[in-house]
Design a protein around this motif. Sequence first.
Motif, PDB file in Angstrom:
ATOM      1  N   GLY A   1       0.871  -1.208   0.060  1.00 43.58           N
ATOM      2  CA  GLY A   1       0.077  -0.047  -0.112  1.00 43.58           C
ATOM      3  C   GLY A   1       0.926   1.179  -0.079  1.00 43.58           C
ATOM      4  N   ILE A   2       2.150   1.310  -0.187  1.00 41.29           N
ATOM      5  CA  ILE A   2       3.113   2.430  -0.379  1.00 41.29           C
ATOM      6  C   ILE A   2       3.733   2.111  -1.468  1.00 41.29           C
ATOM      7  CG2 ILE A   2       4.812   3.778   0.898  1.00 41.29           C
ATOM      8  CD1 ILE A   2       4.282   2.101   3.409  1.00 41.29           C
ATOM      9  N   HIS A   3       3.602   3.216  -2.334  1.00 43.55           N
ATOM     10  CA  HIS A   3       4.138   3.266  -3.704  1.00 43.55           C
ATOM     11  C   HIS A   3       5.722   3.979  -3.898  1.00 43.55           C
ATOM     12  CE1 HIS A   3       0.940   1.138  -5.224  1.00 43.55           C
ATOM     13  NE2 HIS A   3      -0.066   2.044  -4.744  1.00 43.55           N
ATOM     14  N   ASN A   4       6.454   3.518  -4.783  1.00 45.73           N
ATOM     15  CA  ASN A   4       7.599   4.275  -4.926  1.00 45.73           C
ATOM     16  C   ASN A   4       8.541   4.709  -3.941  1.00 45.73           C
ATOM     17  OD1 ASN A   4       9.412   5.523  -6.967  1.00 45.73           O
ATOM     18  ND2 ASN A   4       7.844   7.554  -6.746  1.00 45.73           N
TER      19      ASN A   4
ATOM     20  N   ARG B   1      -0.667  -1.031 -10.669  1.00 44.83           N
ATOM     21  CA  ARG B   1      -1.616  -0.652  -9.410  1.00 44.83           C
ATOM     22  C   ARG B   1      -1.540   0.650  -9.137  1.00 44.83           C
ATOM     23  NH1 ARG B   1      -0.636  -4.799  -4.940  1.00 44.83           N
ATOM     24  NH2 ARG B   1       1.109  -3.193  -4.572  1.00 44.83           N
ATOM     25  N   ARG B   2      -0.596   1.346  -8.870  1.00 44.57           N
ATOM     26  CA  ARG B   2      -0.177   2.717  -8.778  1.00 44.57           C
ATOM     27  C   ARG B   2      -1.017   3.695  -9.712  1.00 44.57           C
ATOM     28  NH1 ARG B   2       3.323   6.823  -9.825  1.00 44.57           N
ATOM     29  NH2 ARG B   2       4.433   5.558 -11.239  1.00 44.57           N
ATOM     30  N   ILE B   3      -0.765   3.224 -11.152  1.00 41.51           N
ATOM     31  CA  ILE B   3      -1.330   4.238 -12.132  1.00 41.51           C
ATOM     32  C   ILE B   3      -2.650   4.086 -12.071  1.00 41.51           C
ATOM     33  CG2 ILE B   3      -1.478   4.537 -14.670  1.00 41.51           C
ATOM     34  CD1 ILE B   3       1.738   3.834 -14.669  1.00 41.51           C
TER      35      ILE B   3
ATOM     36  N   LEU C   1       0.613  11.292 -16.801  1.00 39.17           N
ATOM     37  CA  LEU C   1       0.580  12.273 -15.265  1.00 39.17           C
ATOM     38  C   LEU C   1       1.277  11.367 -14.411  1.00 39.17           C
ATOM     39  CD1 LEU C   1      -3.070  13.132 -15.689  1.00 39.17           C
ATOM     40  CD2 LEU C   1      -1.035  14.721 -16.159  1.00 39.17           C
ATOM     41  N   MET C   2       1.172  10.064 -14.233  1.00 43.80           N
ATOM     42  CA  MET C   2       1.534   9.534 -12.947  1.00 43.80           C
ATOM     43  C   MET C   2       3.125   9.238 -13.409  1.00 43.80           C
ATOM     44  SD  MET C   2      -0.511   9.382 -11.129  1.00 43.80           S
ATOM     45  CE  MET C   2       0.359   8.578  -9.868  1.00 43.80           C
ATOM     46  N   GLY C   3       3.621   9.185 -14.268  1.00 40.68           N
ATOM     47  CA  GLY C   3       4.989   9.074 -14.419  1.00 40.68           C
ATOM     48  C   GLY C   3       6.020  10.376 -14.439  1.00 40.68           C
ATOM     49  N   VAL C   4       7.345  10.364 -14.646  1.00 42.80           N
ATOM     50  CA  VAL C   4       8.098  11.598 -14.611  1.00 42.80           C
ATOM     51  C   VAL C   4       8.954  11.235 -15.960  1.00 42.80           C
ATOM     52  CG1 VAL C   4       8.310  11.879 -12.251  1.00 42.80           C
ATOM     53  CG2 VAL C   4       9.986  10.262 -13.504  1.00 42.80           C
ATOM     54  N   ASP C   5       9.378  12.672 -16.436  1.00 39.64           N
ATOM     55  CA  ASP C   5      10.150  12.616 -17.782  1.00 39.64           C
ATOM     56  C   ASP C   5      11.290  13.421 -17.502  1.00 39.64           C
ATOM     57  OD1 ASP C   5      10.649  14.299 -20.503  1.00 39.64           O
ATOM     58  OD2 ASP C   5       9.209  12.497 -20.840  1.00 39.64           O
ATOM     59  N   ALA C   6      12.397  13.350 -18.191  1.00 43.16           N
ATOM     60  CA  ALA C   6      13.655  14.107 -17.888  1.00 43.16           C
ATOM     61  C   ALA C   6      13.340  15.326 -18.247  1.00 43.16           C
ATOM     62  CB  ALA C   6      14.614  13.734 -18.904  1.00 43.16           C
ATOM     63  N   ASP C   7      12.203  15.754 -19.230  1.00 37.90           N
ATOM     64  CA  ASP C   7      11.967  17.286 -19.504  1.00 37.90           C
ATOM     65  C   ASP C   7      11.469  17.861 -18.292  1.00 37.90           C
ATOM     66  OD1 ASP C   7      13.120  17.036 -21.998  1.00 37.90           O
ATOM     67  OD2 ASP C   7      10.815  16.911 -22.942  1.00 37.90           O
ATOM     68  N   TYR C   8      10.725  17.252 -17.450  1.00 38.24           N
ATOM     69  CA  TYR C   8      10.143  17.976 -16.151  1.00 38.24           C
ATOM     70  C   TYR C   8      11.492  18.512 -15.181  1.00 38.24           C
ATOM     71  CZ  TYR C   8       5.945  14.914 -17.388  1.00 38.24           C
ATOM     72  OH  TYR C   8       5.039  14.339 -18.026  1.00 38.24           O
ATOM     73  N   LEU C   9      12.349  17.599 -14.845  1.00 38.48           N
ATOM     74  CA  LEU C   9      13.353  18.075 -14.099  1.00 38.48           C
ATOM     75  C   LEU C   9      14.440  18.951 -14.934  1.00 38.48           C
ATOM     76  CD1 LEU C   9      14.464  17.577 -11.200  1.00 38.48           C
ATOM     77  CD2 LEU C   9      15.875  15.862 -12.176  1.00 38.48           C
ATOM     78  N   HIS C  10      14.356  18.850 -16.048  1.00 39.67           N
ATOM     79  CA  HIS C  10      15.346  19.830 -16.774  1.00 39.67           C
ATOM     80  C   HIS C  10      14.579  21.370 -16.860  1.00 39.67           C
ATOM     81  CE1 HIS C  10      18.281  17.234 -17.934  1.00 39.67           C
ATOM     82  NE2 HIS C  10      17.464  16.557 -19.199  1.00 39.67           N
ATOM     83  N   THR C  11      13.247  21.365 -16.887  1.00 37.96           N
ATOM     84  CA  THR C  11      12.566  22.580 -16.845  1.00 37.96           C
ATOM     85  C   THR C  11      12.612  23.180 -15.307  1.00 37.96           C
ATOM     86  OG1 THR C  11      10.938  21.809 -18.355  1.00 37.96           O
ATOM     87  CG2 THR C  11      10.192  23.621 -16.737  1.00 37.96           C
TER      88      THR C  11
END
Length: 259
Positions: free
Chosen positions: A10-13, A188-190, A213-223
Amino acid sequence: MKDRVRIFEGIHNFRDYGGYAARDGRLKEGVLWRSGQHGGATPADLAGVAELGITTVIDLRGDSERQTMPCLRHDEFDGLVLFAPGETAGSELAPHEEAGQGITTAAEAKAAMTKLYVNMPFRDVLIRSLTLYFEALATRDGASLLHCLAGKDRTGLAAGLLHRLLGVHEDDVMADYLLTNEAGNQQRRIAAAGESIRERYGAQITDEAIVMLMGVDADYLHTATRSIAERYGSTERYAEEVLGVDAARRAALRERLVA
């Protein structure tokens, strides 16, 4: 990378973000943990977390998120839980929930998420939360747990800032950030998040958009990184002027976290 991940029902990531080569050695393992919220934790999950010896929890969620989904703790947990009052995401919603408004496709979801990262490092309540985070790491003994709702955006930004301040290579900074896309039971998380997002915004949102929406992308952190550089010139200057992480505090972080 996947060896860092702890699998809970019940705890993700949930994972260790220590162990990387740093400027003066290597980040210690078993003292830096990150995850999503613990509102759905099972008794077995809580027992597993308790075994990690966590003495400090830094909760990057806002007041509304904590009220809607209070985190569960083991009966014997006697650590300190730190948070700044207010809404760290600029509203009562987590970033991925906020980004779901008005979108249908994966491309729209990515654009909305990327836009949120432009100002994420400068949100007042999140700044106060990050200040508590760095103060705790520099002054408190024992292992710590850093989390938000999904453990990917606010948590990912915070972990990335720490890594950079301690001299972790950019490849490892990004690899740790992107591990969200592989850590634990992704389906399950998504699926759980997709149900919530569609209840809020409508069934027109595609499965691919939910995944984005539920993932991450390198562009996000680069931004976020570019946004910090444009305003302050460097992560170090941002950390010092905005978060109070001056040379003395950086030295304390190295002393406690680098072996």
